[in-house]
Design a protein around this motif. Sequence first.
Motif, PDB file in Angstrom:
ATOM      1  N   ALA A  12       3.575   8.035  -2.379  1.00 14.57           N
ATOM      2  CA  ALA A  12       3.362   8.272  -3.813  1.00 14.57           C
ATOM      3  C   ALA A  12       3.663   9.732  -4.131  1.00 14.57           C
ATOM      4  CB  ALA A  12       1.925   7.927  -4.194  1.00 14.57           C
ATOM      5  N   GLY A  13       3.179  10.622  -3.272  1.00 16.20           N
ATOM      6  CA  GLY A  13       3.423  12.042  -3.488  1.00 16.20           C
ATOM      7  C   GLY A  13       4.901  12.378  -3.412  1.00 16.20           C
ATOM      8  N   ALA A  14       5.584  11.778  -2.446  1.00 21.42           N
ATOM      9  CA  ALA A  14       7.015  12.048  -2.271  1.00 21.42           C
ATOM     10  C   ALA A  14       7.809  11.620  -3.496  1.00 21.42           C
ATOM     11  CB  ALA A  14       7.529  11.333  -1.023  1.00 21.42           C
ATOM     12  N   LEU A  15       7.343  10.546  -4.152  1.00 21.80           N
ATOM     13  CA  LEU A  15       8.051  10.030  -5.323  1.00 21.80           C
ATOM     14  C   LEU A  15       7.473  10.582  -6.625  1.00 21.80           C
ATOM     15  CD1 LEU A  15       8.640   6.304  -4.257  1.00 21.80           C
ATOM     16  CD2 LEU A  15      10.344   8.115  -4.451  1.00 21.80           C
ATOM     17  N   GLY A  16       6.515  11.492  -6.500  1.00 18.04           N
ATOM     18  CA  GLY A  16       5.961  12.115  -7.708  1.00 18.04           C
ATOM     19  C   GLY A  16       5.147  11.165  -8.556  1.00 18.04           C
ATOM     20  N   TYR A  17       4.584  10.118  -7.923  1.00 17.55           N
ATOM     21  CA  TYR A  17       3.807   9.135  -8.687  1.00 17.55           C
ATOM     22  C   TYR A  17       2.576   9.761  -9.343  1.00 17.55           C
ATOM     23  CZ  TYR A  17       0.598   5.301  -9.696  1.00 17.55           C
ATOM     24  OH  TYR A  17      -0.286   4.454 -10.323  1.00 17.55           O
ATOM     25  N   LYS A  18       2.397   9.444 -10.615  1.00 16.11           N
ATOM     26  CA  LYS A  18       1.176   9.800 -11.330  1.00 16.11           C
ATOM     27  C   LYS A  18       0.686   8.552 -12.045  1.00 16.11           C
ATOM     28  CE  LYS A  18       1.014  14.238 -10.495  1.00 16.11           C
ATOM     29  NZ  LYS A  18      -0.028  14.758  -9.604  1.00 16.11           N
ATOM     30  N   ALA A  19      -0.618   8.304 -11.987  1.00 14.16           N
ATOM     31  CA  ALA A  19      -1.186   7.146 -12.675  1.00 14.16           C
ATOM     32  C   ALA A  19      -1.112   7.333 -14.186  1.00 14.16           C
ATOM     33  CB  ALA A  19      -2.636   6.934 -12.222  1.00 14.16           C
ATOM     34  N   PRO A  56       7.315  -3.043  -5.676  1.00 13.44           N
ATOM     35  CA  PRO A  56       7.839  -3.259  -4.316  1.00 13.44           C
ATOM     36  C   PRO A  56       7.899  -1.990  -3.469  1.00 13.44           C
ATOM     37  CG  PRO A  56       9.565  -3.545  -5.966  1.00 13.44           C
ATOM     38  CD  PRO A  56       8.265  -3.433  -6.710  1.00 13.44           C
ATOM     39  N   LEU A  57       7.900  -0.830  -4.087  1.00 17.28           N
ATOM     40  CA  LEU A  57       7.941   0.419  -3.319  1.00 17.28           C
ATOM     41  C   LEU A  57       6.599   0.728  -2.676  1.00 17.28           C
ATOM     42  CD1 LEU A  57      10.054   2.754  -5.605  1.00 17.28           C
ATOM     43  CD2 LEU A  57      10.792   1.277  -3.741  1.00 17.28           C
ATOM     44  N   PHE A  58       5.553   0.098  -3.208  1.00 19.66           N
ATOM     45  CA  PHE A  58       4.203   0.364  -2.710  1.00 19.66           C
ATOM     46  C   PHE A  58       3.539  -0.973  -2.408  1.00 19.66           C
ATOM     47  CE2 PHE A  58       5.321   3.825  -5.688  1.00 19.66           C
ATOM     48  CZ  PHE A  58       5.282   4.900  -4.809  1.00 19.66           C
ATOM     49  N   ALA A  59       4.029  -1.646  -1.372  1.00 18.86           N
ATOM     50  CA  ALA A  59       3.560  -2.983  -1.031  1.00 18.86           C
ATOM     51  C   ALA A  59       2.054  -3.017  -0.807  1.00 18.86           C
ATOM     52  CB  ALA A  59       4.288  -3.467   0.214  1.00 18.86           C
ATOM     53  N   GLY A  60       1.428  -4.019  -1.376  1.00 20.22           N
ATOM     54  CA  GLY A  60      -0.005  -4.209  -1.179  1.00 20.22           C
ATOM     55  C   GLY A  60      -0.870  -3.390  -2.106  1.00 20.22           C
ATOM     56  N   LYS A  61      -0.234  -2.539  -2.923  1.00 20.14           N
ATOM     57  CA  LYS A  61      -0.998  -1.693  -3.852  1.00 20.14           C
ATOM     58  C   LYS A  61      -0.630  -2.066  -5.281  1.00 20.14           C
ATOM     59  CE  LYS A  61      -2.735   0.943  -0.572  1.00 20.14           C
ATOM     60  NZ  LYS A  61      -2.010   2.095  -0.030  1.00 20.14           N
ATOM     61  N   GLN A  62      -1.428  -1.599  -6.203  1.00 17.92           N
ATOM     62  CA  GLN A  62      -1.149  -1.774  -7.621  1.00 17.92           C
ATOM     63  C   GLN A  62      -0.861  -0.402  -8.220  1.00 17.92           C
ATOM     64  OE1 GLN A  62      -1.849  -5.457  -8.956  1.00 17.92           O
ATOM     65  NE2 GLN A  62      -3.794  -4.710  -9.674  1.00 17.92           N
ATOM     66  N   VAL A  63       0.112  -0.336  -9.077  1.00 16.36           N
ATOM     67  CA  VAL A  63       0.387   0.919  -9.777  1.00 16.36           C
ATOM     68  C   VAL A  63      -0.107   0.778 -11.213  1.00 16.36           C
ATOM     69  CG1 VAL A  63       2.345   1.492  -8.297  1.00 16.36           C
ATOM     70  CG2 VAL A  63       2.759   0.221 -10.414  1.00 16.36           C
ATOM     71  N   ALA A  64      -0.434   1.891 -11.820  1.00 16.48           N
ATOM     72  CA  ALA A  64      -0.940   1.870 -13.190  1.00 16.48           C
ATOM     73  C   ALA A  64       0.193   1.570 -14.162  1.00 16.48           C
ATOM     74  CB  ALA A  64      -1.575   3.218 -13.530  1.00 16.48           C
ATOM     75  N   GLY A  65      -0.086   0.708 -15.126  1.00 15.36           N
ATOM     76  CA  GLY A  65       0.926   0.385 -16.135  1.00 15.36           C
ATOM     77  C   GLY A  65       1.437   1.625 -16.847  1.00 15.36           C
ATOM     78  N   LYS A  66       0.541   2.598 -17.022  1.00 13.44           N
ATOM     79  CA  LYS A  66       0.925   3.830 -17.713  1.00 13.44           C
ATOM     80  C   LYS A  66       1.315   4.928 -16.724  1.00 13.44           C
ATOM     81  CE  LYS A  66      -1.031   3.250 -22.250  1.00 13.44           C
ATOM     82  NZ  LYS A  66      -1.557   1.867 -22.213  1.00 13.44           N
ATOM     83  N   GLY A  67       1.611   4.524 -15.487  1.00 13.18           N
ATOM     84  CA  GLY A  67       2.029   5.480 -14.472  1.00 13.18           C
ATOM     85  C   GLY A  67       3.539   5.696 -14.476  1.00 13.18           C
ATOM     86  N   TRP A  68       3.970   6.465 -13.501  1.00 13.20           N
ATOM     87  CA  TRP A  68       5.417   6.761 -13.360  1.00 13.20           C
ATOM     88  C   TRP A  68       5.675   7.285 -11.963  1.00 13.20           C
ATOM     89  CZ3 TRP A  68       8.602  10.954 -12.118  1.00 13.20           C
ATOM     90  CH2 TRP A  68       9.949  10.881 -12.514  1.00 13.20           C
TER      91      TRP A  68
END
Length: 76
Positions: A12-19, A56-68
């Motif tokens: 997540a950090g490598a891809l700059g993910y923010k919720a 699909p980039l984060f298998a088994g996890k949920q990402v926030a709809g308002k994330g990026w």
Amino acid sequence: AGPMLAETDAQAGALGYKADATKVDKAKFPKYAAGQLCNNCALYQGKASDAAGGCPLFAGKQVAGKGWCSAWAKKA
Ligand code: SF4
């Protein structure tokens, strides 16, 4: 539905993910444009109205709809 993806997750950090997409590091990820959200990304597996969904980039996890993350892709 799996657990929420943590921003501290290594990938997540490598891809700059923010919720919260408004918190994206725009200096590090200049491709980010306001309005880009997980819930309108081509890879999002939830419905646009869902608060969270799979990615699909984060298998088994949920990402926030308002994330990026920097793999955001426009829906065809
Ligand atoms: Fe969100 Fe799309 Fe990145 Fe997955 S690829 S975390 S749905 S922006």
